[in-house]
Design an enzyme around this catalytic site. Sequence first.
Site, PDB file in Angstrom:
ATOM      1  N   GLU A 184       9.425  17.198  14.479  1.00 13.55           N
ATOM      2  CA  GLU A 184       9.797  17.089  13.073  1.00 13.55           C
ATOM      3  C   GLU A 184       8.870  17.958  12.229  1.00 13.55           C
ATOM      4  O   GLU A 184       7.653  17.844  12.319  1.00 13.55           O
ATOM      5  CB  GLU A 184       9.699  15.633  12.608  1.00 13.55           C
ATOM      6  CG  GLU A 184      10.230  15.473  11.206  1.00 13.55           C
ATOM      7  CD  GLU A 184      10.208  14.026  10.736  1.00 13.55           C
ATOM      8  OE1 GLU A 184       9.186  13.349  10.953  1.00 13.55           O
ATOM      9  OE2 GLU A 184      11.217  13.579  10.158  1.00 13.55           O
ATOM     10  N   GLY A 207       2.930   4.932  12.916  1.00 12.81           N
ATOM     11  CA  GLY A 207       3.847   3.860  13.342  1.00 12.81           C
ATOM     12  C   GLY A 207       3.391   3.223  14.639  1.00 12.81           C
ATOM     13  O   GLY A 207       3.413   2.002  14.804  1.00 12.81           O
ATOM     14  N   GLU A 213      10.037   2.713  10.444  1.00 12.49           N
ATOM     15  CA  GLU A 213      10.915   3.872  10.278  1.00 12.49           C
ATOM     16  C   GLU A 213      10.032   5.099  10.376  1.00 12.49           C
ATOM     17  O   GLU A 213       9.119   5.275   9.567  1.00 12.49           O
ATOM     18  CB  GLU A 213      11.613   3.848   8.908  1.00 12.49           C
ATOM     19  CG  GLU A 213      12.686   2.792   8.780  1.00 12.49           C
ATOM     20  CD  GLU A 213      13.809   2.933   9.796  1.00 12.49           C
ATOM     21  OE1 GLU A 213      14.013   4.032  10.363  1.00 12.49           O
ATOM     22  OE2 GLU A 213      14.481   1.913  10.037  1.00 12.49           O
ATOM     23  N   GLY A 219       6.784   6.076   7.820  1.00 12.41           N
ATOM     24  CA  GLY A 219       5.790   7.146   7.850  1.00 12.41           C
ATOM     25  C   GLY A 219       5.884   7.904   9.156  1.00 12.41           C
ATOM     26  O   GLY A 219       6.957   7.982   9.765  1.00 12.41           O
ATOM     27  N   CYS A 228      13.489  11.992   6.005  1.00 13.47           N
ATOM     28  CA  CYS A 228      13.553  11.705   7.441  1.00 13.47           C
ATOM     29  C   CYS A 228      14.982  11.853   7.945  1.00 13.47           C
ATOM     30  O   CYS A 228      15.206  11.975   9.146  1.00 13.47           O
ATOM     31  CB  CYS A 228      12.959  10.348   7.773  1.00 13.47           C
ATOM     32  SG  CYS A 228      13.479   9.073   6.668  1.00 13.47           S
ATOM     33  N   LYS A 254       0.846  -1.190   0.000  1.00 17.79           N
ATOM     34  CA  LYS A 254       0.000   0.000   0.000  1.00 17.79           C
ATOM     35  C   LYS A 254       0.890   1.253   0.000  1.00 17.79           C
ATOM     36  O   LYS A 254       1.466   1.637   1.009  1.00 17.79           O
ATOM     37  CB  LYS A 254      -0.894   0.004   1.249  1.00 17.79           C
ATOM     38  CG  LYS A 254      -1.845   1.157   1.280  1.00 17.79           C
ATOM     39  CD  LYS A 254      -1.655   1.913   2.582  1.00 17.79           C
ATOM     40  CE  LYS A 254      -2.243   3.282   2.590  1.00 17.79           C
ATOM     41  NZ  LYS A 254      -1.867   4.189   1.531  1.00 17.79           N
TER      42      LYS A 254
HETATM   43  P1  ADP Z   1       2.268  11.383   6.597  1.00 22.86           P
HETATM   44  O1  ADP Z   1       1.632  12.213   7.650  1.00 22.86           O
HETATM   45  O2  ADP Z   1       3.659  11.762   6.312  1.00 22.86           O
HETATM   46  O3  ADP Z   1       1.451  11.190   5.355  1.00 22.86           O
HETATM   47  P2  ADP Z   1       1.437   8.794   7.551  1.00 22.86           P
HETATM   48  O4  ADP Z   1       2.022   7.994   8.654  1.00 22.86           O
HETATM   49  O5  ADP Z   1       0.051   9.299   7.701  1.00 22.86           O
HETATM   50  O6  ADP Z   1       2.471   9.952   7.264  1.00 22.86           O
HETATM   51  O7  ADP Z   1       1.506   7.983   6.181  1.00 22.86           O
HETATM   52  C1  ADP Z   1       2.434   6.958   5.910  1.00 22.86           C
HETATM   53  C2  ADP Z   1       1.692   5.785   5.296  1.00 22.86           C
HETATM   54  O8  ADP Z   1       0.818   5.244   6.290  1.00 22.86           O
HETATM   55  C3  ADP Z   1       0.809   6.156   4.104  1.00 22.86           C
HETATM   56  O9  ADP Z   1       0.857   5.125   3.134  1.00 22.86           O
HETATM   57  C4  ADP Z   1      -0.560   6.257   4.742  1.00 22.86           C
HETATM   58  O10 ADP Z   1      -1.616   6.043   3.840  1.00 22.86           O
HETATM   59  C5  ADP Z   1      -0.497   5.131   5.754  1.00 22.86           C
HETATM   60  N1  ADP Z   1      -1.483   5.230   6.828  1.00 22.86           N
HETATM   61  C6  ADP Z   1      -2.095   6.345   7.310  1.00 22.86           C
HETATM   62  N2  ADP Z   1      -2.982   6.015   8.277  1.00 22.86           N
HETATM   63  C7  ADP Z   1      -2.947   4.675   8.423  1.00 22.86           C
HETATM   64  C8  ADP Z   1      -3.616   3.726   9.267  1.00 22.86           C
HETATM   65  N3  ADP Z   1      -4.529   4.095  10.151  1.00 22.86           N
HETATM   66  N4  ADP Z   1      -3.301   2.431   9.117  1.00 22.86           N
HETATM   67  C9  ADP Z   1      -2.363   2.039   8.244  1.00 22.86           C
HETATM   68  N5  ADP Z   1      -1.719   2.860   7.417  1.00 22.86           N
HETATM   69  C10 ADP Z   1      -1.983   4.168   7.487  1.00 22.86           C
END
Ligand code: ADP
Length: 477
Positions: A379, A229, A246, A224, A280, A171
Site C-alpha cells: 500500500e 494494527g 481496519e 491505521g 484505504c 486518541k
Molecule cells: P500511519 O502510518 O498511517 O500514521 P499508524 O498506524 O502509525 O498509521 O497510525 C494510526 C493511529 O495509530 C494513530 O492515531 C497513531 O498515533 C496510532 N499509533 C501509532 N503507534 C501506536 C502504538 N504503538 N500504539 C497505539 N497506537 C499507535
Amino acid sequence: MTIYQNLIAGEWTGAEAVENINPSDTKEVVGLYASGSAADTRNAIAAAKAAFPAWSRSGIWERHVILKKAGDEIMARKDELGALLAREEGKTLPEAIGETIRASQIFEFFAGEALRLAGEVVPSVRPNIGVEITREPLGVIGIITPWNFPIAIPAWKIAPALCYGNTIVFKPAELVPGCSWAIVDIFNRAGLPKGVLNLVMGKGSIVGQTMLDSPDLAGITFTGSVGTGKRVAVSSIEHNRKIQLEMGGKNPMVVLDDADLSVAVEAAANSAFFSTGQRCTASSRLIVTEGIHDRFVAAMTEKLKTLNVDHALKTGTHIGPVVDERQLKTDTDYIEIGKKEGAKLAFGGELISRDTPGFYLQPTLFTEATNQMRISREEIFGPVASVIRVKDYEEALAVANDTPFGLSSGIATTSLKHATHFKRNAEAGMVMVNLPTAGVDFHVPFGGRKGSSYGSREQGKYAAEFFTTVKTAYTLA
Ligand code: ADP
C-alpha cells in the site's frame, strides 16, 4: 496562541502542545493542540471506567438526544468544520465538507439506533423456561484513529460506542487533532456526563501504547497501518480484549473490454486520485483487459491532465496536497521503486510548486506494471496507481484477488454475467460495479477481509456486533 486541550473526566487539561500544520501551506499553523502523557492516558482510562456504570444504564432517550444534538451541530457548522478539516488534512474543501456532512449523518443514524435497541425472547428446549437474548455495552472502549478521515472515522467509532452505552478513551492521529477536538467539544456541551468521552491527543508511542498496555479497556477499535494494527492485536490477546481493526488496502479496479469507457475512467480516476489517493479504499491497481487497454490508458492520461493539484481551499482544486513530508517521501520512494521495477511512467511522478509551500505531487500513473511488483503489492497511500494488462475476465479476477489485502474491489463492465460473477468471487469485504472502489454509504457495513481487517464490521446496524456483548438469560416460569 490558545492550546486546544485534552478532555479528561470532564476537565480540559494539558499544557504541553504541538503545532497542527496545514499541508497546503506549511507556514500556516492551524492551532496548538495538547500532547498527552502516559499519566493523562491512565487518568482518562480511570475516568471512563468510573463513568461506565451510570452511562451503561442510561436511558436510550438520553443517548438519542445527545447523539442527535451532536449530529445537528456538526451539520449546522459543516462549512466551518469542513474548512478546518481541509486545512489540517489537505483534502479539497468540497471533499472536506462532504466528509463533515457524513459525520453528522453517522451521529443521526446512531441517534436513531439508540431507540431501536432490542433483544429476542425465545422458547427454551426445556418446558416452563423462557430464554431472553440481550445486548449489553462492552465497557470502556479505546478508539484509535488515523489522519486520512479526520472527522468521519472518529464519528463512526464514537457514535456506536455511545449509542450502545459504552464509555470512551479517544486518541486521534497526531497530524489531525482539530476535528477530533471539535467533536469532543460538541459532545461536552451537548450534555454528555463527565468521563463518558475522554480525549487524549498525542503520540501513538505514548498515548496509544498506554492504551494498548491497559487491562481496563474492554475493546479497542483501530484504523491505521498494518504494523500498528498487529500491535493492537497482540496486546489485546494478553488482556483478553475485543478488537476491531481496519488496516490497509491494495484495491483492484477491473476494466473489461465491454466497459463504458467514460464510466470506467471516471470510476478509476476518482478511486485512485481523489482525496490525494489517501483512502484505504483507493484503487491503486487498475487491471485492464487487452481489447480496451490502450483506449483506457489514453483516456485516463487525458483525464489526469484536467485535474488541478493545489491548495485545498482554492476553488477549482481537484486534488489537495499529500498530508505531510513523511508521506510525500513514501510516495516519491515508491515512484522510484516503480521505475526501477520496470513499470512505465505514463503520467505524473513530479513534485509541483504552487503559490503556497505545500506537499504537492502530480497524480501518477504507471503502465506495463505486473502484479508481482512492489508497487502492486504494497500500500502506497498516495496519488499513485498502476495499470496491469490482462488477457481476459478470468485473468483479471485472478489478479484482482492475488493480494494480501481484501477491502474493496471494483469492476467496470456492461456484462451482467461478469458483474454477477465478480460480486460473488471478489475476495473483498466490499464490491463495486461501475463505481469507484472508494465512497461508501453510512448505514451499511464497512470492512474487509484477509490483511485489511480483523474483527466485526463497522457502521450500520452491524456495528452492534463489536460495541455490545450478548447475554442469554434463562428463567423458570
Ligand atoms: P500511519 O502510518 O498511517 O500514521 P499508524 O498506524 O502509525 O498509521 O497510525 C494510526 C493511529 O495509530 C494513530 O492515531 C497513531 O498515533 C496510532 N499509533 C501509532 N503507534 C501506536 C502504538 N504503538 N500504539 C497505539 N497506537 C499507535
